[in-house]
Structure formats: structure tokens, C-alpha cells
Enzyme design. Structure first.
Site, PDB file in Angstrom:
ATOM      1  N   GLU A 169      28.890  -4.734 -35.452  1.00 54.49           N
ATOM      2  CA  GLU A 169      29.565  -6.018 -35.248  1.00 54.49           C
ATOM      3  C   GLU A 169      28.661  -7.174 -35.657  1.00 54.49           C
ATOM      4  O   GLU A 169      27.434  -7.093 -35.534  1.00 54.49           O
ATOM      5  CB  GLU A 169      29.959  -6.161 -33.765  1.00 54.49           C
ATOM      6  CG  GLU A 169      31.029  -5.146 -33.387  1.00 54.49           C
ATOM      7  CD  GLU A 169      31.463  -5.206 -31.925  1.00 54.49           C
ATOM      8  OE1 GLU A 169      32.570  -4.737 -31.639  1.00 54.49           O
ATOM      9  OE2 GLU A 169      30.702  -5.700 -31.072  1.00 54.49           O
ATOM     10  N   CYS A 191      25.349 -14.246 -36.457  1.00 48.74           N
ATOM     11  CA  CYS A 191      24.515 -13.327 -35.673  1.00 48.74           C
ATOM     12  C   CYS A 191      24.791 -11.935 -36.236  1.00 48.74           C
ATOM     13  O   CYS A 191      25.935 -11.464 -36.187  1.00 48.74           O
ATOM     14  CB  CYS A 191      24.894 -13.425 -34.195  1.00 48.74           C
ATOM     15  SG  CYS A 191      24.026 -12.224 -33.173  1.00 48.74           S
ATOM     16  N   CYS A 222      21.437   1.286 -30.769  1.00 46.88           N
ATOM     17  CA  CYS A 222      20.052   0.849 -30.542  1.00 46.88           C
ATOM     18  C   CYS A 222      19.322   1.933 -29.777  1.00 46.88           C
ATOM     19  O   CYS A 222      19.894   2.575 -28.894  1.00 46.88           O
ATOM     20  CB  CYS A 222      20.032  -0.457 -29.749  1.00 46.88           C
ATOM     21  SG  CYS A 222      18.376  -1.173 -29.632  1.00 46.88           S
ATOM     22  N   CYS A 256      17.556  -1.890 -23.016  1.00 46.95           N
ATOM     23  CA  CYS A 256      17.630  -3.100 -22.187  1.00 46.95           C
ATOM     24  C   CYS A 256      18.827  -2.973 -21.249  1.00 46.95           C
ATOM     25  O   CYS A 256      19.955  -2.742 -21.703  1.00 46.95           O
ATOM     26  CB  CYS A 256      17.759  -4.331 -23.068  1.00 46.95           C
ATOM     27  SG  CYS A 256      16.442  -4.444 -24.292  1.00 46.95           S
ATOM     28  N   CYS A 268      22.198  -5.062 -21.678  1.00 44.57           N
ATOM     29  CA  CYS A 268      22.813  -5.175 -23.003  1.00 44.57           C
ATOM     30  C   CYS A 268      23.824  -4.059 -23.259  1.00 44.57           C
ATOM     31  O   CYS A 268      23.514  -2.883 -23.073  1.00 44.57           O
ATOM     32  CB  CYS A 268      21.698  -5.131 -24.057  1.00 44.57           C
ATOM     33  SG  CYS A 268      22.311  -4.978 -25.728  1.00 44.57           S
ATOM     34  N   CYS A 316      26.325 -13.051 -26.399  1.00 44.47           N
ATOM     35  CA  CYS A 316      25.036 -12.376 -26.364  1.00 44.47           C
ATOM     36  C   CYS A 316      25.046 -11.178 -25.416  1.00 44.47           C
ATOM     37  O   CYS A 316      25.422 -11.322 -24.257  1.00 44.47           O
ATOM     38  CB  CYS A 316      24.010 -13.383 -25.864  1.00 44.47           C
ATOM     39  SG  CYS A 316      22.726 -13.651 -27.019  1.00 44.47           S
TER      40      CYS A 316
HETATM   41  S1  SF4 Z   1      18.948  -6.313 -26.335  1.00 42.06           S
HETATM   42 FE1  SF4 Z   1      20.310  -4.565 -26.832  1.00 42.06          FE
HETATM   43  S2  SF4 Z   1      20.333  -4.464 -29.060  1.00 42.06           S
HETATM   44 FE2  SF4 Z   1      18.572  -5.750 -28.483  1.00 42.06          FE
HETATM   45  S3  SF4 Z   1      16.825  -4.320 -28.347  1.00 42.06           S
HETATM   46 FE3  SF4 Z   1      17.686  -4.412 -26.275  1.00 42.06          FE
HETATM   47  S4  SF4 Z   1      19.169  -2.692 -26.212  1.00 42.06           S
HETATM   48 FE4  SF4 Z   1      18.706  -3.067 -28.370  1.00 42.06          FE
END
Ligand code: SF4
Length: 344
Positions: free
Chosen positions: A93, A106, A113, A117, A120, A338
């Protein structure tokens, strides 16, 4: 299965050589290169100043692995989210964020990933692969077109803050930025591009060594190791001391101020000790802090802190002469804000 080579892995020199080897003029390579990048041609048929025979010869030898905008959603605040289909069917995306004076893209750098995090949505998607330079470039080119269509001006800024950790796809991200900034590509100044990393010290130093001209942002979220590793568990391997050293190295080499992305969560970093730790971290190198509004994700245990806590951050940072911006969330109604990108 099509075994033909993707023509966009070739450099301009290689394209020129290809035409010479096939009995044509080298400048034909320049023409095709311009079609592929500056004009974002998706098919050899689009290359109208190239003869039919040459187009056929290109078709026999190559493919153009372009992206397709699979679905496009527009938020009530004007934000546009593209779900982009890659040549192998995977989806990433990217988002167009308009303000009164500019439009920002963005973009994603990986499919999924590998980092974890906790706040996220992308973290819930397994990392499938890195994006190729042309796939990153195409996301920007698609958003540039949408910027012209909906807002009547070219894209003004780009942030690498979509899906994935850009510094874990280092070479392809830098190659894509080369093309984006090149006059033969999109001609967007490197000063208008920000690469946002979760903070991988070794790679930050590499950026400095490579003398990059774009801006660096770090998702900091806490200046206390124990708290940061609770929010971003991978950061246990990269303590704040190492991050600090890498940023000092970055600044010594580039003289470019760092932005810290920072979210204040209820019960996690909404206290005075957390603010003091951030102020201390901000003393290491010239920087600014972007306080980002949080968008809770499904099943998320994180909640946006109360207004008072955010106001405390702002006033104490300002009292310490630290530049602080508050970034309001955009595109929440279409899961484009975000931390919300998750191929829904
Ligand atoms: S914020 Fe999300 S996309 Fe960015 S590094 Fe952390 S897990 Fe990966």
C-alpha cells in the site's frame, strides 16, 4: 512462465549497448530509457516514437514488470490510499497525503515487515520480500499522477514510512531514490525525500558513508531502553547508546538534522520520566520531534495518550528549545493513517 528479463533492471548504458549490439543506434537506448522512467510506459506499444519493428524486438526480449493500482480509496479528508499489485500478485500500500500547500507520498519498501513494532498493523504481515527499485519508483509515479489529477500540482514530498523497514532493503531503496531524483526520472529533489527508519545503527552509518542527500527520520517513541524494547522488541539488539552513536556519526558526516517520530501512548510513555529521556536524547544531535497522533489498530493494546500528556510534551520540549511539530492523522477512515497499513 515468462522467462524474459525485466527491461527496467538495465541501466541506461546497458540499454544503449543492447541497441548497438542489435545493429541500431545507441540513442535508441536513451529514447527507450525515457519511456520506461520519465514517461512510466507500461507497454512497449506506448513507445510511439519507436518503430514497430524495434518495439517487436523489445517485446521478444523483455517484459516491463510494472505495478497496477488494484484499488484506490479516497478519504473524506482527501487522503488517497492505493493498494498496489506487484507483478507476482503480491500487494503493498501507498498513500497520498494532501495539505493546503503540498502533497506527500508515503511509500512502502517491503512486502510485509520482519520487524515487530507492537503498535503497527504491518507487523502482523509476514515479510514476503523486498520491493525492487522499479516497484518503489512506480508507487511514487502513480501518486504523482494522482496528485496532478486531484490537486493540480506535482507531488511535493516523499516519505518512506509505508510498509517495511527501508534500511533493510537498503540497495533497492537507494536505487529507487536515484531514479526518483534524476531528471530522467521524476526530478524530485532529494531534500524533499525522507527515509524513516526504526533505527538500525549500522545502516544509519552506512547512509552517512554513502553521503546521501535525503532526510533521515527515526521512529524513536522512547528515550528509555526498557520502554523502547517493550514497544519495538527488535530494538533490544540496538540499544539507544548505539543509536545515539550512529546519529552522531550521521550528523558529523552529513550536517543534516534528524527528525524523531514519536507517539505518546496512554500508560506507556505519557509521564515526566519519558519526556525527560526524550529531551536528553534530543541533545545528542540537532533534531526536531514530530509528535504523531496514534491510530489504534485492531486488537491493539496501545491507546493514544490524553491531550494533557501531549501538551506536556510540547511545552517541555519547547522550553528546552527543541523544535516540535504535531502531526495530525490523515486518512483514518480508509485505514491509511500511520501504522494502519495492512492490506485490508
Ligand atoms: S513500524 Fe511497522 S513497518 Fe515500520 S519497521 Fe515497525 S513493524 Fe515494520
Amino acid at each position: 512462465m515468462d522467462k524474459k528479463k525485466d527491461i527496467r533492471v538495465l541501466t541506461k548504458e546497458q540499454l544503449r549497448d543492447f541497441f548497438i549490439e542489435n545493429g541500431d543506434k545507441a540513442f535508441r537506448g536513451n529514447q527507450v530509457y525515457e519511456w520506461l522512467w520519465n514517461k512510466s510506459a507500461h507497454s512497449f506499444e506506448d513507445m510511439t516514437n519507436i518503430s514497430k519493428e524495434t518495439r517487436k524486438m523489445l517485446q521478444d526480449n523483455f517484459v516491463i514488470n510494472h505495478i497496477e493500482v488494484d484499488t484506490m480509496q479516497r478519504s473524506s479528508d482527501g487522503t488517497v490510499k492505493n493498494a498496489v499489485r506487484l507483478h507476482d500478485g503480491l500487494i503493498v500500500e501507498s498513500v497520498l497525503i494532501p495539505t493546503k500547500s503540498r502533497t506527500t507520498a508515503c511509500v512502502s519498501s517491503q512486502v510485509g515487515c520482519s520487524l515487530d513494532c507492537k503498535f503497527c498493523a504491518t507487523a502482523s504481515l509476514k515479510k514476503m520480500r523486498n520491493l525492487n527499485p522499479d516497484e518503489i519508483y512506480d508507487q511514487v509515479a502513480a501518486i504523482n499522477k494522482e496528485s496532478l489529477l486531484y490537486y493540480n500540482h506535482k507531488l511535493s514530498n516523499i516519505v518512506f514510512m509505508g510498509m517495511g523497514e527501508p534500511l533493510m532493503n537498503y540497495n533497492n531503496v537507494l536505487k529507487a531514490i536515484d531514479k526518483i531524483t534524476s531528471p530522467e526520472g521524476l526530478g524530485i529533489s532529494a531534500k524533499r525525500i525522507t527515509v524513516s527508519t526504526s533505527g538500525i545503527p549500522k545502516m544509519i552509518k552506512k547512509l552517512a558513508d554513502d553521503n546521501v542527500k535525503f532526510n533521515l527520520a527515526v521512529s524513536l517513541h522512547s528515550g528509555i531502553d526498557a520502554v523502547r524494547s517493550q514497544i519495538m522488541p527488535f530494538s533490544m539488539a540496538f540499544p539507544l547508546l548505539e543509536l545515539k552513536e550512529s546519529l552522531e556519526y550521521w550528523y558529523a558526516k552529513t550536517k543534516s538534522r534528524v527528525s524523531y517520530e514519536y507517539i505518546v501512548w496512554d500508560g506507556i510513555n505519557d509521564n515526566r520520566a519519558a519526556i525527560n529521556a526524550l529531551v536528553k536524547f534530543c541533545r545528542y544531535v540537532p533534531c526536531k520531534v514530530n509528535l504523531i497522533e496514534y491510530n489504534p489498530i485492531d486488537k491493539g493494546e496501545f491507546q493514544q495518550a490524553k491531550h494533557q500528556a501531549i501538551n506536556d510534551y510540547i511545552s517541555i520540549l519547547e522550553m528546552n528549545d527543541i523544535i516540535v511539530n504535531v502531526r495530525r492523522s490523515r486518512g483514518k477512515d480508509i485505514d491509511a493513517a500511520c501504522g494502519q497499513l495492512a492490506n485490508k
